[in-house]
Enzyme design. Structure first.
Site, short mmCIF file in Angstrom:
data_model
loop_
_atom_site.label_atom_id
_atom_site.label_comp_id
_atom_site.label_asym_id
_atom_site.label_seq_id
_atom_site.Cartn_x
_atom_site.Cartn_y
_atom_site.Cartn_z
N LYS A 30 -16.10 2.26 10.20
CA LYS A 30 -15.08 1.43 11.04
C LYS A 30 -14.95 1.64 12.48
CE LYS A 30 -12.51 1.71 6.54
NZ LYS A 30 -11.68 2.22 5.65
N ASP A 46 -4.87 -5.39 2.53
CA ASP A 46 -6.20 -6.22 2.90
C ASP A 46 -6.16 -7.82 2.29
OD1 ASP A 46 -7.43 -4.28 4.47
OD2 ASP A 46 -8.21 -3.12 2.64
N ASN A 96 0.92 -1.14 -0.01
CA ASN A 96 0.05 0.00 0.14
C ASN A 96 0.88 1.22 0.08
OD1 ASN A 96 -2.47 -1.53 0.15
ND2 ASN A 96 -2.72 -1.16 2.46
N1 CTP Z 1 -6.23 -2.67 9.36
C1 CTP Z 1 -5.72 -3.60 10.12
N2 CTP Z 1 -5.71 -4.85 9.60
C2 CTP Z 1 -5.91 -5.03 8.09
C3 CTP Z 1 -6.70 -3.98 7.47
C4 CTP Z 1 -6.54 -2.65 7.89
O1 CTP Z 1 -5.18 -3.62 11.15
N3 CTP Z 1 -5.96 -6.09 7.70
C5 CTP Z 1 -6.57 -1.38 10.09
C6 CTP Z 1 -5.43 -0.29 9.66
O2 CTP Z 1 -4.39 -0.33 10.28
C7 CTP Z 1 -6.19 0.87 9.83
C8 CTP Z 1 -7.74 0.49 9.77
O3 CTP Z 1 -7.82 -0.76 9.84
O4 CTP Z 1 -6.19 1.61 11.41
C9 CTP Z 1 -8.49 1.08 8.55
O5 CTP Z 1 -7.78 0.34 7.49
P1 CTP Z 1 -8.75 0.21 6.08
O6 CTP Z 1 -7.86 -0.74 5.18
O7 CTP Z 1 -9.06 1.57 5.80
O8 CTP Z 1 -9.96 -0.58 6.65
P2 CTP Z 1 -10.83 -1.60 5.85
O9 CTP Z 1 -11.82 -2.27 7.12
O10 CTP Z 1 -9.96 -2.68 5.41
O11 CTP Z 1 -11.75 -0.90 5.11
P3 CTP Z 1 -11.55 -0.69 3.20
O12 CTP Z 1 -12.76 -1.34 2.95
O13 CTP Z 1 -12.01 0.80 3.23
O14 CTP Z 1 -10.52 -1.22 3.04
#
Ligand code: CTP
Length: 405
Positions: free
Chosen positions: A338, A280, A211
């Site tokens: 979130k 992710d 990322n």
């Molecule tokens: N995060 C995490 N572990 C993951 C993905 C994300 O701990 N596997 C944490 C990040 O460190 C951040 C928060 O989740 O503090 C938000 O990450 P984000 O990727 O924006 O959230 P998602 O739930 O993956 O939502 P999106 O669908 O927007 O990707």
């Protein structure tokens, strides 16, 4: 006790007259040293009349035709005869010169020759204050043990609203009289667990997905927390940043490694800030060899990585949990979603589509979305200043959550 009061050239220079008087009222003998540009804002006579003492002005005013050895070394005398050097207003230019040891006038040479206590009260335009150059200089000056009386927020002479206004002269005088301006130690006793940077998920022996993330926000959080007295554990993905001093740094590559390091330290932590940009998805069965370019097209099967934040949310107990949300649209709705789904106490949300902030930048602009329902916008500022606001709010939030229990 003698105070050398350095006056820099800023609109706030007129307030130094009140400061001189406030210091005298507290029993100090005040010797004023004005820079040449300060004289554009206030007459030396004002200070001479107030203090009843000679005011040193301009460049090497002593270097006139009748210069003698004693006048040529006057800055040394001023440095020796005063126990405290107070500079107010300390302009951006003076901070830069002090930080880097430039000495081209009376005040800056006095500073270099001075070995006593230094108190700096900056005043400038908000953007100049927030500029990474000024913030870096402040970092150097703080590390040197100098005391910084932070400027107040408010409407500035230039019409902007924000930090930059010289602190109240009475307050500066009080701090000088009270002894050392101690840095805030309001995180003493806390163990802060921070994640920073991206994760790197291998696709084969030479390729990976990741990322966009420089790690600067997470490292700024770690520096701020340690400066305020916390024990700090920083779990960092691959970044190009120096390890902050006094911080326990654990380097990881993948989301799985990051999860493990976080879980290993969760028990000790009282505050957790998850600023990492965790991938992710990953390739669970990534081949150990290099995949050759034989296929005409290829598609990748990816599996989800463990959601570390959500897992902490389930196990957090009364730990304070802060997540980040980097979004390109629907910032507040996404942050709130979130906050709820991962059981956080606060989400630091930022729009990553704006230029000049976010990702690689030294600055950021965020909205703090809190469990209490509050939404607090934090104006564009250095990542270190944003980190300060995040911890301020965490401390406040903890009190609010306890009070409501
Ligand atoms: N995060 C995490 N572990 C993951 C993905 C994300 O701990 N596997 C944490 C990040 O460190 C951040 C928060 O989740 O503090 C938000 O990450 P984000 O990727 O924006 O959230 P998602 O739930 O993956 O939502 P999106 O669908 O927007 O990707």
């Amino acid at each position: 006790m003698n105070v050398a009061l350095g006056v820099g050239g800023g609109i706030a220079a007129y307030k130094s007259a009140e400061l001189a008087r406030a210091l005298m009222e507290r029993g100090f003998t005040v010797n004023v040293v004005m820079t040449a540009s300060a004289e554009e804002f206030i007459r030396p006579l004002t200070f001479a009349a107030l203090t009843g003492r000679k005011v040193i002005t301009g460049l090497f005013s002593a270097a006139s035709s009748e210069a003698t050895l004693s006048s040529a070394i006057e800055h040394i005398r001023v440095a020796q005869e005063n126990q405290i050097l107070v500079v107010a207003p300390a302009t951006a230019d003076l901070l830069a010169k002090f930080a880097h040891g430039l000495a081209d006038d009376f005040l800056t040479t006095t500073y270099l020759a001075f070995t006593g206590r230094v108190v700096l009260a900056p005043a400038m335009n908000t953007n100049m204050w927030n500029h990474p150059a000024t913030q870096e200089n402040l970092k150097i000056l703080r590390a040197r043990g100098h005391e910084i009386v932070e400027p107040d927020e408010g409407v500035l002479a230039c019409g902007m609203v924000g930090p930059g206004r010289l602190a109240d002269p009475q307050r500066i005088a009080e701090l000088v009289a009270a002894g050392k301006v101690e840095p805030r130690r309001d995180l003493e006793g806390e163990t802060v667990l921070i994640t920073a940077g991206p994760t790197q998920e291998p696709l084969d022996a030479v390729r990976y997905i990741t990322n966009r993330s420089s790690g600067k926000m997470g490292y700024a959080l770690a520096e701020e927390a340690v400066a305020r007295g916390a024990r700090v554990v920083l779990v960092s993905g691959p970044v190009n940043l120096a390890e902050p001093r006094g911080v326990e740094v654990i380097h990881v590559l993948t989301a799985i490694e990051m999860r493990q390091a976080v879980m290993d330290h969760l028990n000790d932590a009282t505050m957790i800030v998850k600023s990492a940009a965790v991938a992710d998805y990953h390739r669970a069965d990534a081949p150990k060899h290099k995949v050759k370019k034989t296929a005409a097209r290829m598609s990748l099967e990816l599996d989800p990585t463990p959601d570390i934040l959500a897992e902490i949310g389930r196990k957090k107990g009364d730990r304070l949990l802060v997540g980040f949300a980097a979004e390109t649209e629907n910032l507040l709705e996404e942050a709130r979603r979130k906050l709820e789904s991962k059981n956080c106490d606060m989400i630091v949300a930022n729009l990553v589509s704006q230029e000049g902030i976010g990702f690689d930048s030294d600055e950021n602009e965020v909205v703090l979305v809190e469990r209490t329902g509050e939404t607090i916008p934090v104006r564009r500022a250095s990542k270190r200043a944003i980190a300060g606001r995040i911890f301020d709010e965490m401390i406040r939030l903890r009190l609010a959550l306890h009070a409501s229990q």
